[in-house]
Design an enzyme around this catalytic site. Structure first.
Site, PDB file in Angstrom:
ATOM      1  N   HIS A   1       0.868  -1.183   0.000  1.00 46.01           N
ATOM      2  CA  HIS A   1       0.000   0.000   0.000  1.00 46.01           C
ATOM      3  C   HIS A   1       0.898   1.224   0.000  1.00 46.01           C
ATOM      4  O   HIS A   1       1.694   1.426   0.916  1.00 46.01           O
ATOM      5  CB  HIS A   1      -0.917   0.018   1.224  1.00 46.01           C
ATOM      6  CG  HIS A   1      -1.897   1.155   1.206  1.00 46.01           C
ATOM      7  ND1 HIS A   1      -3.163   1.038   0.665  1.00 46.01           N
ATOM      8  CD2 HIS A   1      -1.792   2.436   1.639  1.00 46.01           C
ATOM      9  CE1 HIS A   1      -3.791   2.199   0.772  1.00 46.01           C
ATOM     10  NE2 HIS A   1      -2.976   3.067   1.361  1.00 46.01           N
ATOM     11  N   CYS A   2       0.775   2.044  -1.039  1.00 46.60           N
ATOM     12  CA  CYS A   2       1.656   3.200  -1.205  1.00 46.60           C
ATOM     13  C   CYS A   2       0.968   4.467  -0.712  1.00 46.60           C
ATOM     14  O   CYS A   2      -0.071   4.860  -1.259  1.00 46.60           O
ATOM     15  CB  CYS A   2       2.048   3.358  -2.675  1.00 46.60           C
ATOM     16  SG  CYS A   2       3.070   4.813  -2.977  1.00 46.60           S
ATOM     17  N   PRO A   3       1.512   5.139   0.301  1.00 39.88           N
ATOM     18  CA  PRO A   3       0.876   6.367   0.794  1.00 39.88           C
ATOM     19  C   PRO A   3       0.937   7.511  -0.208  1.00 39.88           C
ATOM     20  O   PRO A   3       0.114   8.426  -0.149  1.00 39.88           O
ATOM     21  CB  PRO A   3       1.684   6.692   2.059  1.00 39.88           C
ATOM     22  CG  PRO A   3       3.010   6.043   1.849  1.00 39.88           C
ATOM     23  CD  PRO A   3       2.732   4.797   1.064  1.00 39.88           C
TER      24      PRO A   3
ATOM     25  N   ASN B   1      -1.936   6.942  -2.166  1.00 41.96           N
ATOM     26  CA  ASN B   1      -3.048   6.626  -1.267  1.00 41.96           C
ATOM     27  C   ASN B   1      -3.860   5.457  -1.806  1.00 41.96           C
ATOM     28  O   ASN B   1      -5.090   5.471  -1.780  1.00 41.96           O
ATOM     29  CB  ASN B   1      -3.949   7.849  -1.055  1.00 41.96           C
ATOM     30  CG  ASN B   1      -4.881   7.692   0.137  1.00 41.96           C
ATOM     31  OD1 ASN B   1      -4.632   6.876   1.028  1.00 41.96           O
ATOM     32  ND2 ASN B   1      -5.966   8.452   0.148  1.00 41.96           N
ATOM     33  N   ASN B   2      -3.168   4.463  -2.300  1.00 40.60           N
ATOM     34  CA  ASN B   2      -3.808   3.276  -2.857  1.00 40.60           C
ATOM     35  C   ASN B   2      -2.776   2.157  -2.874  1.00 40.60           C
ATOM     36  O   ASN B   2      -1.593   2.391  -2.651  1.00 40.60           O
ATOM     37  CB  ASN B   2      -4.329   3.552  -4.268  1.00 40.60           C
ATOM     38  CG  ASN B   2      -5.534   2.684  -4.616  1.00 40.60           C
ATOM     39  OD1 ASN B   2      -5.755   1.635  -4.003  1.00 40.60           O
ATOM     40  ND2 ASN B   2      -6.318   3.124  -5.581  1.00 40.60           N
TER      41      ASN B   2
END
Length: 412
Positions: A128-130, A133-134
């Site tokens: 999950h990549c901040p 945001n997905n």
């Protein structure tokens, strides 16, 4: 059109809220600052549009910005692809090879994992990549990796513009003394007359943008090489961890098994084509995958079930003896607990005296485990697991023989 359809379709309008998060806000701010400053520096002070080189440079800067934003927004709004809620395999007998997700009320398809942030089971989940945001997964892996490539390239171009702008504008204005350096911003330039003077504010803004561009080049460039490693091996970060645990399990129990990672097709080019295609869409439906000739669709899921069973066997029962509010760095639990908090996105869980927890791993000062819930919570699919200070619990004396092996013996 992918990004437009993802935003315009009524059912996906809620996806726009992904923009209102610190990750996209910072990422888009950096893109905006670097792009706008590079364009302004070029037009006003370094390479005016009335020259051929200036026009080509301007077009290249615009192209970098468009391509970066196109892949960034596609990575965010197209998303990784989610396993349908309450999903089951076509063949009923295949259920025995899959894990059940209590939150999605369905089975986890091969290569899928449940994301706590997205609250869904994600197809071929990598992480999950901040910044978007997905999750990075099956459908947006190519967009995400393209963004990681284009952002450093665009920043390198912008950094060159910043450096040349400051050099050409300050060359005739700097004087060096024995113990000082003086910059006379009122001195005239001899190369070309800019639209406006290169002031101290312009110098500070250009220097700030240069720092952002260089920092982005290094940080995002490293992420690009990590993702290319994932793609060329056709092995996500989560799957690499599963493979490592598989080798540890086989070695620990001396089972004599020969574990073969099923999704490495033996050729980097073949692995590359699974993600990058001429159509722009990845190969496959996110459920079934091409596998190694000695493997089948459930080779990895069977290994996951073995590891899950092994984790249950090694879990140790603890009773909570000290309250904990779930703080990331609880100063009240001692300096070692405060300074040696686990560097992970995994959650901390609140503890109340008398509660029971089954711990599966830990460090000297922290432990990770599942909280034992009441029957009503269990039926609702609730699961509370995470990190907590080791000093807040004590081992139950009546622990069974199967669960007596402490995590200190073999930490994950």
């Amino acid at each position: 059109m992918n990004i437009l359809s993802a935003i315009i379709v009524f059912e996906n309008l809620h996806e726009v809220k992904r923009l209102f998060h610190w990750g996209p806000i910072i990422a888009l701010t950096v893109i905006g600052v670097c792009s706008s400053m590079a364009i302004l520096d070029s037009i006003i002070w370094y390479w005016p549009l009335d020259t051929t080189g200036g026009s080509i440079n301007f077009i290249m800067l615009i192209n970098w910005t468009v391509l970066i934003l196109y892949n960034y927004f596609n990575a965010m709004f197209v998303g990784p692809g989610y396993i349908p809620l309450e999903w089951k395999p076509e063949k009923q007998q295949d259920i025995m090879y899959l894990q059940f997700c209590r939150l999605c009320q369905g089975y986890k398809a091969p290569r899928s994992h449940h994301c706590r942030k997205c609250n869904r089971c994600v197809m071929k989940m990598d992480h999950h990549c901040p910044w978007i945001n997905n999750c990075c997964g099956h459908l947006n892996h190519a967009y995400f990796t393209s963004f990681l490539l284009l952002a450093p390239l665009g920043c390198i171009h912008a950094a060159l513009i910043f450096i040349m702008t400051m050099y050409t504008q300050l060359y005739d204005r700097i004087s060096f003394g024995w113990s000082s350096v003086k910059i006379d911003m009122s001195a005239a330039r001899h190369i070309h007359h800019p639209i406006m003077p290169f002031s101290i504010a312009a110098f500070a803004a250009t220097l700030f943008a240069l720092g952002l561009a260089l920092g982005t080049t290094i940080a995002v460039g490293m992420l690009f090489f990590i993702q290319m490693k994932v793609i060329l091996r056709n092995r996500t970060s989560i799957e690499a961890w599963i493979e490592e645990k598989a080798k540890d399990r086989i070695q620990y129990y001396q089972t004599g098994e020969d574990f073969i990672f099923p999704y490495d097709l033996g050729s980097r080019w073949e692995n590359f084509k699974q993600v990058f295609t001429w159509s722009g869409a990845p190969m496959g439906d996110g459920i079934e995958w091409p596998v190694h000739e000695k493997c089948d669709q459930y080779t990895l899921t069977i290994e996951q079930l073995k590891q899950k069973h092994d984790k249950r066997q090694r879990s140790v029962e603890y009773r909570v003896v000290e309250e904990y509010n779930g703080a990331c760095c609880p100063l009240g639990k001692g300096l070692n607990t405060f300074f040696r908090t686990p560097c992970t996105e995994e959650p901390r869980i609140k503890l109340t005296k008398g509660e029971t927890i089954f711990a599966t791993r830990g460090t000297k000062w922290w432990m990770y485990g599942d909280k034992v819930l009441n029957e009503e919570q269990a039926k609702a699919g609730v699961r509370i697991r995470g990190w907590f200070p080791r000093r807040c619990v004590e081992k139950c004396l009546y622990d069974s023989a199967n669960n007596s092996t402490s995590e200190e013996k073999k930490e994950q």
